[in-house]
Design a protein around this motif. Structure first.
Motif, PDB file in Angstrom:
ATOM      1  N   ILE A 216       0.844  -1.196   0.000  1.00  0.00           N
ATOM      2  CA  ILE A 216       0.000   0.000   0.000  1.00  0.00           C
ATOM      3  C   ILE A 216       0.878   1.245   0.000  1.00  0.00           C
TER       4      ILE A 216
ATOM      5  N   LEU B 115      -9.070   5.018   9.686  1.00  0.00           N
ATOM      6  CA  LEU B 115      -8.914   3.722  10.359  1.00  0.00           C
ATOM      7  C   LEU B 115      -8.004   3.833  11.579  1.00  0.00           C
TER       8      LEU B 115
ATOM      9  N   TYR C  85       2.342   1.680  -3.305  1.00  0.00           N
ATOM     10  CA  TYR C  85       1.365   2.087  -4.315  1.00  0.00           C
ATOM     11  C   TYR C  85       1.079   3.579  -4.216  1.00  0.00           C
TER      12      TYR C  85
ATOM     13  N   LEU D  58     -16.058   7.795  13.628  1.00  0.00           N
ATOM     14  CA  LEU D  58     -15.867   8.041  12.194  1.00  0.00           C
ATOM     15  C   LEU D  58     -16.195   9.484  11.845  1.00  0.00           C
TER      16      LEU D  58
ATOM     17  N   PHE E 167     -15.137  -6.451  15.580  1.00  0.00           N
ATOM     18  CA  PHE E 167     -15.137  -6.834  14.171  1.00  0.00           C
ATOM     19  C   PHE E 167     -14.409  -8.171  13.980  1.00  0.00           C
TER      20      PHE E 167
ATOM     21  N   ILE F 290      -4.531  -4.327  -3.201  1.00  0.00           N
ATOM     22  CA  ILE F 290      -4.263  -4.287  -1.754  1.00  0.00           C
ATOM     23  C   ILE F 290      -4.550  -2.895  -1.201  1.00  0.00           C
ATOM     24  N   SER F 291      -4.249  -1.870  -2.019  1.00  0.00           N
ATOM     25  CA  SER F 291      -4.447  -0.499  -1.542  1.00  0.00           C
ATOM     26  C   SER F 291      -5.911  -0.172  -1.325  1.00  0.00           C
ATOM     27  N   LEU F 292      -6.779  -0.881  -2.007  1.00  0.00           N
ATOM     28  CA  LEU F 292      -8.204  -0.612  -1.810  1.00  0.00           C
ATOM     29  C   LEU F 292      -8.696  -1.204  -0.501  1.00  0.00           C
ATOM     30  N   LEU F 293      -7.861  -2.067   0.107  1.00  0.00           N
ATOM     31  CA  LEU F 293      -8.269  -2.723   1.357  1.00  0.00           C
ATOM     32  C   LEU F 293      -8.701  -1.743   2.446  1.00  0.00           C
ATOM     33  N   PRO F 294      -7.934  -0.669   2.735  1.00  0.00           N
ATOM     34  CA  PRO F 294      -8.373   0.247   3.790  1.00  0.00           C
ATOM     35  C   PRO F 294      -9.742   0.864   3.510  1.00  0.00           C
ATOM     36  N   VAL F 295      -9.969   1.241   2.239  1.00  0.00           N
ATOM     37  CA  VAL F 295     -11.252   1.836   1.885  1.00  0.00           C
ATOM     38  C   VAL F 295     -12.371   0.817   2.128  1.00  0.00           C
TER      39      VAL F 295
ATOM     40  N   ASN G  33     -13.547  11.758  13.247  1.00  0.00           N
ATOM     41  CA  ASN G  33     -12.271  11.607  12.555  1.00  0.00           C
ATOM     42  C   ASN G  33     -12.293  12.203  11.169  1.00  0.00           C
ATOM     43  N   ILE G  34     -13.385  11.948  10.433  1.00  0.00           N
ATOM     44  CA  ILE G  34     -13.442  12.437   9.057  1.00  0.00           C
ATOM     45  C   ILE G  34     -13.402  13.960   9.062  1.00  0.00           C
TER      46      ILE G  34
ATOM     47  N   SER H  45      -8.536   7.146   4.086  1.00  0.00           N
ATOM     48  CA  SER H  45      -9.164   6.023   4.787  1.00  0.00           C
ATOM     49  C   SER H  45      -8.217   5.430   5.823  1.00  0.00           C
TER      50      SER H  45
ATOM     51  N   PHE I 169      -0.852  -4.385  -6.201  1.00  0.00           N
ATOM     52  CA  PHE I 169      -0.705  -3.344  -5.185  1.00  0.00           C
ATOM     53  C   PHE I 169      -1.948  -2.457  -5.156  1.00  0.00           C
ATOM     54  N   LEU I 170      -2.527  -2.220  -6.340  1.00  0.00           N
ATOM     55  CA  LEU I 170      -3.748  -1.421  -6.377  1.00  0.00           C
ATOM     56  C   LEU I 170      -4.851  -2.121  -5.591  1.00  0.00           C
TER      57      LEU I 170
ATOM     58  N   LEU J  15     -12.215  -1.743   4.056  1.00  0.00           N
ATOM     59  CA  LEU J  15     -12.281  -2.133   5.463  1.00  0.00           C
ATOM     60  C   LEU J  15     -13.227  -1.229   6.251  1.00  0.00           C
ATOM     61  N   ILE J  16     -13.205   0.070   5.961  1.00  0.00           N
ATOM     62  CA  ILE J  16     -14.102   0.987   6.667  1.00  0.00           C
ATOM     63  C   ILE J  16     -15.551   0.578   6.418  1.00  0.00           C
TER      64      ILE J  16
ATOM     65  N   LEU K 293     -16.587  -2.266   5.454  1.00  0.00           N
ATOM     66  CA  LEU K 293     -16.811  -3.600   6.013  1.00  0.00           C
ATOM     67  C   LEU K 293     -17.074  -3.542   7.515  1.00  0.00           C
ATOM     68  N   LEU K 294     -16.325  -2.674   8.218  1.00  0.00           N
ATOM     69  CA  LEU K 294     -16.522  -2.509   9.661  1.00  0.00           C
ATOM     70  C   LEU K 294     -17.959  -2.095   9.944  1.00  0.00           C
TER      71      LEU K 294
END
Lengths: 282, 328
Positions: free
Chosen positions: A87, A111, A90, B309, A122, B38-43, B312-313, A107, B35-36, B45-46, B48-49
């Protein structure tokens, strides 16, 4: 003028007082932990597992928690690194200054602020849906999620510091982004990456709320990935709540060991990054 | 002859070294895609939580409406009564007390570090704040139990009760020392490194020219801070405070150990309280044995997550605009 000078000095005094208050609270915490933990600490404490129930057993030490914590935080950090390094590459090298990179950074920052108890809940849901029970693996996965934003953002910050020229030079020689990332950028940022890993490890080993649901607790040494595992923060939490002074001693020594590990990591990573960055620039 | 051999070796070199026997181009394309994703994982994950907690909370709405859940005051899992109000009130009380204690001290410290302190003091302060932030919350809890709770019980609470006891806010109804005040003190120290670090960063982002202009027209340093610097960075400071508050909201272990854990609507800072994270952490053991209990606890996590959230945002967006980069 006199009034203005008084105001100046008055507020300066308040500021120095506030600053000293914050600084001394660190000393106060360390003093309490060392004062309580040091008398309780001995060789048997560090090398034995509790004999007969963490709540009632009066003999034995905290080896189960020490080993368990290292497994949990080590595994979590490794998993977070496997996900976090790509990440960071990237958003820092492959797709610099793109919309996607901005979104990923935002994000990750969000997080980073999610409470660890929410990660714990979770992780618990995740484990239920996979039919797992409290286990080392569950704890590792949950800790990896918790550590991922911390580690990745720290790596991202150092990758951003890499001079643009260096990357341009690499591209100009015909290198692909993959080669630039893994041959040039990683070499330049290695101290920072190690610091990021240590930072995440330190956060992972000290976190109790996320492993409470997912890793369980046991008096035995970790048996396998699918077995429950003890951890230092939970050893402190559970054993402090007992009415037996002997068991509370274990909690104090666990708190001291945990604090010691975390402080060593924090100071060590700082020392390491100072030292390595000196080499990197030479 | 010798040279030719070397050239041959050189030619075969990349082939042997490539792990997956991929050409450079396909390696590049493969890692780009990988890598792209994997990089979407954080987005993801939110989302998904929120989604996972929401789905697990669903069953509880069969027996209760959202409002009775949020405003209900009785907590009787066996009778299927899940009123979150005492827990929400507990969270708000503890967080507010912590922020009231922490914010002034942190602001003054950050201003001192940024505007007055010598560079040598600053270099000492950074590792010190790092250490304070690195101490695990359980250790803060131990400190709170051993140092803060007895101090409140023996000196602070009786003192306040004697002089300010006629105000319900300071009345001591709970002589144990475990309560909102203890939780607030521990949290105040825990969030201090965050608030100081963010405020410091925001102060450093104020252009020096502004300070010099103010000093040049004869303002003292404090007046410069009061009228120029603070005006300039107020949004950033507020964002930092909000970020600190969201840390305090979600903090579990340290608070759980000192706050008393009595589900009630507190009226005094010495009352025991039962914040949401403590509720979740204390009851995870029996939540699968009582029907709907798990849904209620997941609902508590969801409330916590959503509030954090939003906090934080908002603060991250404000900070990224001011400091030029987001805070980690």
């Amino acid at each position: 003028m006199k009034r203005r000078r008084f105001e100046e000095n008055f507020f300066k005094g308040i500021m120095i007082f506030c600053f000293l208050l914050v600084a001394s609270s660190l000393g106060f915490i360390l003093f309490i932990v060392v004062m309580k933990g040091l008398p309780a600490l001995n060789w048997a404490m560090l090398t034995q597992t509790p004999k007969g129930g963490y709540y009632l057993g009066k003999e034995g030490g905290i080896l189960n928690a020490i080993i368990g914590s290292i497994y949990l935080a080590g595994g979590g950090t490794l998993l977070a690194l496997i996900l976090g390094l790509p990440i960071a590459f990237y958003v820092g090298v492959y797709s610099r200054k793109s919309k996607i990179a901005d979104w990923v950074r935002l994000s990750l920052d969000i997080l980073w602020g999610v409470p660890s108890i929410v990660y714990g809940a979770f992780g618990f849901i995740l484990m239920l849906s996979m039919g797992m029970r409290a286990s080392l693996l569950g704890g590792i996965i949950t800790l990896a999620l918790l550590e991922l934003p911390i580690m990745t953002r720290a790596m991202d910050e150092v990758i951003r510091m890499v001079p643009r020229d260096l990357e341009q030079a690499s591209y100009a020689l015909g290198a692909t982004r993959f080669e630039t990332a893994f041959r040039v950028v990683i070499r330049q940022t290695l101290p920072g990456i190690i610091t990021a890993i240590l930072l995440a490890f330190g956060r992972g080993i000290g976190d109790a709320a996320s492993v409470l649901f997912t890793a369980g607790y046991t008096d035995r040494l970790p048996g396998g990935l699918l077995q429950p595992v003890a951890s230092l923060p939970l050893a402190v939490f559970f054993q402090l709540g007992t009415p037996f002074p002997e068991v509370q001693q274990r909690a104090y020594s666990a708190a001291l060991v945990l604090t010691f590990i975390v402080l060593i990591i924090s100071l060590g990573s700082r020392w390491l990054s100072n030292r390595l960055s000196r080499f990197a620039h030479e | 002859m010798n040279n030719l051999k070397t050239a041959k070796q050189l030619n075969s070199f990349p082939k042997k070294r490539s792990l997956l026997r991929l050409s450079r181009g396909s390696k590049e394309r493969f890692t780009d895609k990988l890598f792209l994703s994997i990089s979407l994982l954080p987005v993801v994950l939110i989302a998904l939580l929120v989604l996972a907690l929401w789905l697990r909370t669903q069953p509880i709405f069969e027996s209760q409406s959202l409002w009775s859940l949020l405003l209900g005051q009785t907590w009787h899992p066996i009778k299927k009564q899940f009123g979150f109000l005492p827990f929400i009130a507990g969270t708000v009380w503890v967080t507010l007390v912590a922020m009231v204690l922490s914010v002034p001290v942190c602001l003054f410290s950050a201003i001192y570090l940024s505007e007055y302190a010598r560079p040598s003091t600053r270099t000492i302060m950074k590792p010190l704040l790092d250490l304070l932030a690195a101490i695990p919350s359980v250790v803060y809890g131990v400190w709170g139990m051993l140092a803060i709770v007895p101090w409140i019980q023996k000196s602070f609470a009786p003192f306040m009760n004697k002089w300010l006891g006629y105000i319900p806010f300071f009345k001591v109804n709970n002589p144990t020392g475990f309560g909102i005040m203890a939780g607030g003190v521990v949290l105040a120290v825990m969030v201090a490194p965050f608030i100081i670090a963010i405020t410091y960063e925001v102060l450093q982002a104020v252009p020096n020219g502004l300070r010099q202009a103010s000093l040049a027209v004869g303002a003292t340093q404090w007046e410069t801070i009061k009228f120029v610097v603070m005006r300039q960075c107020l949004p950033g400071v507020i964002a930092g405070i909000v970020l600190g508050a969201s840390r305090a909201l979600g903090e579990t272990m340290a608070v759980l150990m000192v706050v008393g854990n009595v589900p009630q609507l507190p009226t005094s800072i010495f009352d025991a309280a039962y914040p949401l994270p403590a509720l979740i952490a204390n009851n995870y053991g029996e939540m699968l044995t009582i029907p709907l209990y798990d849904a209620a606890l997941m609902g508590a996590s969801l409330i916590l997550l959503l509030v954090v959230l939003v906090f934080n945002i908002l603060s991250t967006l404000i900070l990224s605009r001011i400091v030029g980069r987001t805070w980690t």
